[in-house]
Design a protein around this motif. Structure first.
Motif, PDB file in Angstrom:
ATOM      1  N   LEU A   7       0.848  -1.178   0.000  1.00 47.79           N
ATOM      2  CA  LEU A   7       0.000   0.000   0.000  1.00 47.79           C
ATOM      3  C   LEU A   7       0.886   1.231   0.000  1.00 47.79           C
ATOM      4  O   LEU A   7       1.427   1.631   1.020  1.00 47.79           O
ATOM      5  CB  LEU A   7      -0.924  -0.012   1.221  1.00 47.79           C
ATOM      6  CG  LEU A   7      -1.752  -1.294   1.405  1.00 47.79           C
ATOM      7  CD1 LEU A   7      -2.629  -1.180   2.637  1.00 47.79           C
ATOM      8  CD2 LEU A   7      -2.590  -1.578   0.177  1.00 47.79           C
ATOM      9  N   SER A   8       1.040   1.833  -1.154  1.00 49.92           N
ATOM     10  CA  SER A   8       2.039   2.881  -1.305  1.00 49.92           C
ATOM     11  C   SER A   8       1.574   4.235  -0.801  1.00 49.92           C
ATOM     12  O   SER A   8       2.379   5.108  -0.566  1.00 49.92           O
ATOM     13  CB  SER A   8       2.416   3.005  -2.783  1.00 49.92           C
ATOM     14  OG  SER A   8       2.924   1.787  -3.256  1.00 49.92           O
ATOM     15  N   SER A   9       0.269   4.429  -0.666  1.00 52.70           N
ATOM     16  CA  SER A   9      -0.212   5.747  -0.303  1.00 52.70           C
ATOM     17  C   SER A   9      -1.612   5.676   0.265  1.00 52.70           C
ATOM     18  O   SER A   9      -2.373   4.774  -0.053  1.00 52.70           O
ATOM     19  CB  SER A   9      -0.210   6.646  -1.546  1.00 52.70           C
ATOM     20  OG  SER A   9      -0.799   7.883  -1.265  1.00 52.70           O
ATOM     21  N   VAL A  10      -1.922   6.619   1.118  1.00 50.87           N
ATOM     22  CA  VAL A  10      -3.287   6.760   1.598  1.00 50.87           C
ATOM     23  C   VAL A  10      -3.848   8.103   1.129  1.00 50.87           C
ATOM     24  O   VAL A  10      -4.760   8.644   1.726  1.00 50.87           O
ATOM     25  CB  VAL A  10      -3.358   6.644   3.138  1.00 50.87           C
ATOM     26  CG1 VAL A  10      -3.033   5.241   3.568  1.00 50.87           C
ATOM     27  CG2 VAL A  10      -2.411   7.636   3.811  1.00 50.87           C
ATOM     28  N   VAL A  11      -3.314   8.622   0.052  1.00 50.22           N
ATOM     29  CA  VAL A  11      -3.764   9.893  -0.509  1.00 50.22           C
ATOM     30  C   VAL A  11      -5.147   9.688  -1.129  1.00 50.22           C
ATOM     31  O   VAL A  11      -5.292   8.865  -2.041  1.00 50.22           O
ATOM     32  CB  VAL A  11      -2.776  10.404  -1.574  1.00 50.22           C
ATOM     33  CG1 VAL A  11      -3.279  11.696  -2.196  1.00 50.22           C
ATOM     34  CG2 VAL A  11      -1.396  10.595  -0.962  1.00 50.22           C
ATOM     35  N   PRO A  12      -6.179  10.405  -0.662  1.00 48.09           N
ATOM     36  CA  PRO A  12      -7.529  10.180  -1.180  1.00 48.09           C
ATOM     37  C   PRO A  12      -7.648  10.329  -2.694  1.00 48.09           C
ATOM     38  O   PRO A  12      -8.424   9.610  -3.324  1.00 48.09           O
ATOM     39  CB  PRO A  12      -8.360  11.257  -0.453  1.00 48.09           C
ATOM     40  CG  PRO A  12      -7.617  11.502   0.815  1.00 48.09           C
ATOM     41  CD  PRO A  12      -6.163  11.379   0.449  1.00 48.09           C
ATOM     42  N   SER A  13      -6.895  11.247  -3.289  1.00 51.72           N
ATOM     43  CA  SER A  13      -7.018  11.463  -4.728  1.00 51.72           C
ATOM     44  C   SER A  13      -6.288  10.394  -5.540  1.00 51.72           C
ATOM     45  O   SER A  13      -6.344  10.402  -6.770  1.00 51.72           O
ATOM     46  CB  SER A  13      -6.483  12.849  -5.108  1.00 51.72           C
ATOM     47  OG  SER A  13      -5.083  12.933  -4.914  1.00 51.72           O
ATOM     48  N   LEU A  14      -5.617   9.481  -4.860  1.00 51.48           N
ATOM     49  CA  LEU A  14      -4.987   8.326  -5.516  1.00 51.48           C
ATOM     50  C   LEU A  14      -5.440   7.052  -4.811  1.00 51.48           C
ATOM     51  O   LEU A  14      -4.627   6.206  -4.447  1.00 51.48           O
ATOM     52  CB  LEU A  14      -3.457   8.443  -5.475  1.00 51.48           C
ATOM     53  CG  LEU A  14      -2.805   9.330  -6.525  1.00 51.48           C
ATOM     54  CD1 LEU A  14      -1.313   9.474  -6.237  1.00 51.48           C
ATOM     55  CD2 LEU A  14      -3.012   8.759  -7.928  1.00 51.48           C
ATOM     56  N   ALA A  15      -6.737   6.935  -4.625  1.00 52.03           N
ATOM     57  CA  ALA A  15      -7.278   5.767  -3.927  1.00 52.03           C
ATOM     58  C   ALA A  15      -6.896   4.475  -4.652  1.00 52.03           C
ATOM     59  O   ALA A  15      -6.695   4.461  -5.863  1.00 52.03           O
ATOM     60  CB  ALA A  15      -8.797   5.882  -3.845  1.00 52.03           C
ATOM     61  N   ASN A  16      -6.781   3.416  -3.882  1.00 48.49           N
ATOM     62  CA  ASN A  16      -6.464   2.084  -4.424  1.00 48.49           C
ATOM     63  C   ASN A  16      -5.062   2.024  -5.032  1.00 48.49           C
ATOM     64  O   ASN A  16      -4.781   1.187  -5.883  1.00 48.49           O
ATOM     65  CB  ASN A  16      -7.506   1.656  -5.466  1.00 48.49           C
ATOM     66  CG  ASN A  16      -7.754   0.151  -5.467  1.00 48.49           C
ATOM     67  OD1 ASN A  16      -7.246  -0.582  -4.614  1.00 48.49           O
ATOM     68  ND2 ASN A  16      -8.531  -0.317  -6.425  1.00 48.49           N
ATOM     69  N   LEU A  17      -4.190   2.939  -4.608  1.00 49.24           N
ATOM     70  CA  LEU A  17      -2.823   2.953  -5.111  1.00 49.24           C
ATOM     71  C   LEU A  17      -1.977   1.915  -4.396  1.00 49.24           C
ATOM     72  O   LEU A  17      -1.957   1.867  -3.165  1.00 49.24           O
ATOM     73  CB  LEU A  17      -2.202   4.336  -4.904  1.00 49.24           C
ATOM     74  CG  LEU A  17      -0.703   4.467  -5.228  1.00 49.24           C
ATOM     75  CD1 LEU A  17      -0.439   4.235  -6.710  1.00 49.24           C
ATOM     76  CD2 LEU A  17      -0.182   5.830  -4.803  1.00 49.24           C
TER      77      LEU A  17
END
Length: 266
Positions: A7-17
């Protein structure tokens, strides 16, 4: 960034990243990390999301959405990143579920009639079979894997709208080709339910508040093993193996296959 390497990021604008790398390969070594990522679309990419892509050093983005999806919600692609539009479903005759999604969310009775009868499972299984044989899907996945065989394409990001179906097959097929086990492939595939479904919590709550059964929506907004199993069964039926799918189905020559494995196995 998170402590989970998948899980590389929890950035909302890149969900499911997430990074698809990490699984052991039957060819030796493991699928390279930091080379291929997957996510939802970039239509709402924030400054934080831009920084995440910069931190990951992404050089290429593969957008698997339809032309109309890209026109309606174009990616906010940061300057300097190459983007390729690959319309996987250009040749698909759409069926009822996507067109009626808003109605189903607003009307639990309609959702029950459509989703409770097994039509959602039938629809998605049909779509996943199409990923293997639909001409536009074959052309799109061929171009994706040809491009990934070029060393300059990575680090790369593959996405569709929610990053679960068209992107799910791209990641699954690539991982299998790179020698990952089916167990590892399904683990990556099903992570969507862990990462993406919680973001729909307000939607599920609203649906439940109007008398709906939230589990009916989970099969549409998330993924189920049966979906990917449909693709794999179609691949087995039509081609017999992942190698034959790449060679005979996608028409990718052996030299390119060797370069693709060389780029993404370490």
């Amino acid at each position: 960034m998170t402590d989970n390497p998948k899980l590389s990021s929890v950035v909302p604008s890149l969900a499911n990243l997430r990074d698809i790398g990490g699984p052991e390969s039957r060819f030796g070594g493991s699928v390279r990390t930091g080379a291929v990522y997957r996510s939802t679309d970039l239509a709402s990419l924030s400054k934080e999301g831009e920084q995440t892509l910069a931190d990951l050093a992404v050089t290429t983005i593969y957008d698997l959405r339809t032309a109309s999806e890209r026109e309606t919600a174009p990616d906010r692609t940061p300057a300097g990143i190459r983007e390729l539009g690959l319309d996987v479903l250009a040749d698909k005759q759409y069926r009822a579920i996507p067109a009626q999604m808003q109605q189903m969310i607003a009307d639990p009775r309609a959702a029950s009639e459509l989703l409770g009868s097994g039509q959602a499972l039938e629809y998605f299984q049909g779509s996943y079979r199409d990923f293997v044989t639909l001409p536009s899907a074959v052309a799109s996945y061929r171009q994706l894997f040809l491009d990934l065989a070029e060393p300059t394409s990575a680090p790369a990001l593959i996405h569709c709208t929610t990053g679960k179906d068209r992107t799910g097959w791209a990641a699954a097929a690539l991982l299998l080709f790179l020698g990952a086990s089916k167990g590892a492939v399904f683990e990556d595939y099903l992570l969507t339910n862990t990462v993406l479904l919680p973001l729909f919590a307000p939607l599920f709550e609203k649906f439940a508040a109007t008398g709906g059964d939230p589990t009916l929506l989970e099969g549409v907004l998330g993924v189920r093993p049966e979906y990917l199993e449909a693709s794999l069964a179609e691949l087995e039926s039509v081609h017999g193996s992942i190698e034959a799918y790449f060679t005979d189905g996608l028409k990718i020559d052996q030299d390119t296959q060797t370069r693709l494995r060389g780029n993404l196995i370490g």
